[in-house]
Motif scaffolding. Structure first.
Motif, PDB file in Angstrom:
ATOM      1  N   SER A  38       0.713  -1.205   0.049  1.00 53.63           N
ATOM      2  CA  SER A  38      -0.109   0.115   0.119  1.00 53.63           C
ATOM      3  C   SER A  38       0.975   1.315   0.151  1.00 53.63           C
ATOM      4  O   SER A  38       1.978   1.263   0.371  1.00 53.63           O
ATOM      5  N   VAL A  39       0.181   2.365  -0.496  1.00 53.87           N
ATOM      6  CA  VAL A  39       1.131   3.675  -0.458  1.00 53.87           C
ATOM      7  C   VAL A  39       0.138   4.607  -0.053  1.00 53.87           C
ATOM      8  O   VAL A  39      -1.002   4.603  -0.540  1.00 53.87           O
ATOM      9  N   ALA A  40       0.502   5.516   1.019  1.00 49.32           N
ATOM     10  CA  ALA A  40      -0.224   6.677   1.203  1.00 49.32           C
ATOM     11  C   ALA A  40      -0.063   7.805   0.577  1.00 49.32           C
ATOM     12  O   ALA A  40       1.304   8.004   0.103  1.00 49.32           O
ATOM     13  N   PHE A  41      -0.642   8.595   0.301  1.00 45.96           N
ATOM     14  CA  PHE A  41      -0.610   9.676  -0.620  1.00 45.96           C
ATOM     15  C   PHE A  41      -1.500  11.201   0.077  1.00 45.96           C
ATOM     16  O   PHE A  41      -2.396  11.086   0.764  1.00 45.96           O
ATOM     17  N   TYR A  42      -0.753  12.191  -0.515  1.00 42.54           N
ATOM     18  CA  TYR A  42      -1.670  13.444  -0.160  1.00 42.54           C
ATOM     19  C   TYR A  42      -1.249  14.391  -1.406  1.00 42.54           C
ATOM     20  O   TYR A  42      -0.086  14.213  -2.090  1.00 42.54           O
ATOM     21  N   LEU A  43      -2.399  15.004  -1.862  1.00 43.45           N
ATOM     22  CA  LEU A  43      -2.078  15.762  -3.195  1.00 43.45           C
ATOM     23  C   LEU A  43      -2.842  17.102  -3.182  1.00 43.45           C
ATOM     24  O   LEU A  43      -4.088  16.914  -2.393  1.00 43.45           O
ATOM     25  N   ASP A  44      -2.567  18.155  -3.613  1.00 44.13           N
ATOM     26  CA  ASP A  44      -3.272  19.319  -4.204  1.00 44.13           C
ATOM     27  C   ASP A  44      -3.155  19.687  -5.422  1.00 44.13           C
ATOM     28  O   ASP A  44      -2.732  18.919  -6.247  1.00 44.13           O
ATOM     29  N   ILE A  49       2.278  13.757  -2.761  1.00 49.05           N
ATOM     30  CA  ILE A  49       3.185  13.299  -1.771  1.00 49.05           C
ATOM     31  C   ILE A  49       2.834  11.863  -1.438  1.00 49.05           C
ATOM     32  O   ILE A  49       1.856  11.640  -1.163  1.00 49.05           O
ATOM     33  N   THR A  50       3.958  10.884  -1.559  1.00 48.85           N
ATOM     34  CA  THR A  50       3.838   9.348  -1.315  1.00 48.85           C
ATOM     35  C   THR A  50       4.635   8.981  -0.203  1.00 48.85           C
ATOM     36  O   THR A  50       5.689   9.475  -0.253  1.00 48.85           O
ATOM     37  N   THR A  51       4.181   7.934   0.555  1.00 48.03           N
ATOM     38  CA  THR A  51       4.902   7.306   1.669  1.00 48.03           C
ATOM     39  C   THR A  51       4.846   5.743   1.392  1.00 48.03           C
ATOM     40  O   THR A  51       3.520   5.336   1.137  1.00 48.03           O
ATOM     41  N   ARG A  52       5.772   5.012   1.681  1.00 47.38           N
ATOM     42  CA  ARG A  52       5.383   3.897   1.833  1.00 47.38           C
ATOM     43  C   ARG A  52       6.692   3.105   2.657  1.00 47.38           C
ATOM     44  O   ARG A  52       7.622   3.630   2.678  1.00 47.38           O
ATOM     45  N   HIS A  53       6.510   2.045   3.289  1.00 49.89           N
ATOM     46  CA  HIS A  53       7.566   1.332   4.270  1.00 49.89           C
ATOM     47  C   HIS A  53       8.451   0.612   3.483  1.00 49.89           C
ATOM     48  O   HIS A  53       9.424   0.078   3.827  1.00 49.89           O
ATOM     49  N   HIS A  54       7.894  -0.073   2.210  1.00 50.43           N
ATOM     50  CA  HIS A  54       8.851  -0.887   1.377  1.00 50.43           C
ATOM     51  C   HIS A  54       8.927  -0.508  -0.157  1.00 50.43           C
ATOM     52  O   HIS A  54       8.124   0.576  -0.551  1.00 50.43           O
ATOM     53  N   PRO A  55       9.807  -1.053  -0.856  1.00 50.41           N
ATOM     54  CA  PRO A  55       9.936  -0.625  -2.180  1.00 50.41           C
ATOM     55  C   PRO A  55       8.620  -1.167  -2.923  1.00 50.41           C
ATOM     56  O   PRO A  55       8.153  -2.262  -2.738  1.00 50.41           O
TER      57      PRO A  55
END
Length: 259
Positions: A38-44, A49-55
C-alpha cells in the motif's frame, strides 16, 4: 495518515486537496514481487506526496514514466497510479483465467492427481484482489457522494471513470473467485469420492478375511479335541473351509447389494 502504518484502501477529499491509501505491489530491489502492499498519498493542485514502508512496483514504474513525460498536474499522476495497478491486475487475471481453464479441463477429464493442483495459492491471490478492488470501490463511491464541491478538489472530476474501472475489475475478481471456489468444491468432491471407494474396497476385503482369520485362529489353538487333529488331511480340510466361508460371504454381500 502519511506517517501511520495504514494499509486499508481509502480516499478522503478536502477543499483543494485529497489524501488516502491506494494498493500497490511490494517488491524487492531485484524487481521480484512479494504480494500486496500500500501507498499513502496527499495531493493538491501543485504537489503529490507518497509514503511507503517498502519498495513498491506501481509507484516506481509511474515515477519512471513521469520523468520522461511530465504530467500536467498531480491529479493525473494519481489517476495513472490507479490505472497502472489495474493494468497489472488485468494481466494477472488473464493468467488466472488461462490457468483455471487448464485446471477445469484436467478436473473434468479426470487427469492427474487432483490433490496437487496448487489451487489454494490462486484462490488466495484472487481473494486479495477482490478485497482491494472492493475497498477502492467503496472509497471512491463515498468520495463521489461527499459534499466537497467538484471545482474545489483536483480529483473529483476524475473519480467517476476510476470508479467504473474499479467496479469492472471487481466483478472480474468476483467471477474468478467463484470459478476457483466451484473448482475447489469439485476437486474436493472427487477426492472424497475416490477415498470412499478405497475405503469401501478395504472394508469388503476385511469383511471377507474376518471369517478365515477366525477359523485359522481357532485351529491354531494347542488344545485337545480340535477337529481333524489326527487326520493327515486336516490342514486341507481347514483350508477348504476357509475358502467355503469366503465364498459364502461373497455371495451374501452380492445378494444384499453391498458389492
Amino acid at each position: 495518515m502519511l506517517l501511520e502504518d495504514e494499509t486499508r484502501p481509502q480516499l478522503h477529499l478536502g477543499a483543494g486537496c485529497a489524501w488516502g491509501v491506494i494498493p500497490d505491489f511490494e517488491k524487492d530491489f531485484e524487481e521480484k514481487d512479494f504480494g500486496e502492499g500500500s501507498v499513502a498519498f496527499y495531493l493538491d493542485a501543485g504537489h503529490l506526496i507518497t509514503t511507503r514502508h517498502h519498495p513498491m512496483r506501481v509507484v516506481d514504474e509511474v515515477r519512471e514514466e513521469i520523468q520522461s513525460a511530465p504530467p500536467s498536474c498531480p491529479a493525473d499522476v494519481f489517476v495513472r497510479l490507479n490505472e497502472r495497478f489495474i493494468e497489472i491486475a488485468e494481466k494477472r487475471f488473464a493468467v488466472f483465467a488461462r490457468w483455471l481453464d487448464r485446471l477445469e479441463d484436467r478436473v473434468l477429464g479426470e487427469q492427474g492427481e487432483l490433490d496437487k493442483t496448487g489451487l489454494g495459492s490462486v484462490r488466495r491471490e484472487v481473494a486479495r484482489f477482490h478485497r482491494e478492488f472492493a475497498s477502492l470501490r467503496v472509497s471512491y463511491s463515498r468520495a463521489i457522494n461527499s459534499r466537497v464541491p467538484v471545482h474545489d478538489n483536483p480529483v473529483s472530476a476524475r473519480l467517476p471513470a476510476l470508479l467504473q474501472a474499479v467496479e469492472d475489475f471487481d466483478r472480474d475478481a468476483t467471477a474468478l473467485a467463484e470459478r476457483a471456489r466451484l473448482l475447489y468444491e469439485e476437486i474436493d468432491t472427487r477426492i472424497a469420492s475416490a477415498t470412499n471407494r478405497s475405503l469401501q474396497t478395504l472394508t469388503i476385503i476385511s469383511t471377507l478375511l474376518l471369517p478365515p482369520t477366525f477359523i485359522v485362529g481357532a485351529f491354531g489353538m494347542n488344545l485337545p479335541a480340535i477337529p481333524w487333529a489326527a487326520d493327515h488331511g486336516g490342514f486341507w480340510w481347514a483350508f477348504g473351509l476357509c475358502f467355503a466361508v469366503v465364498g459364502a460371504s461373497w455371495v451374501a454381500l452380492k445378494r444384499y447389494g453391498i458389492l
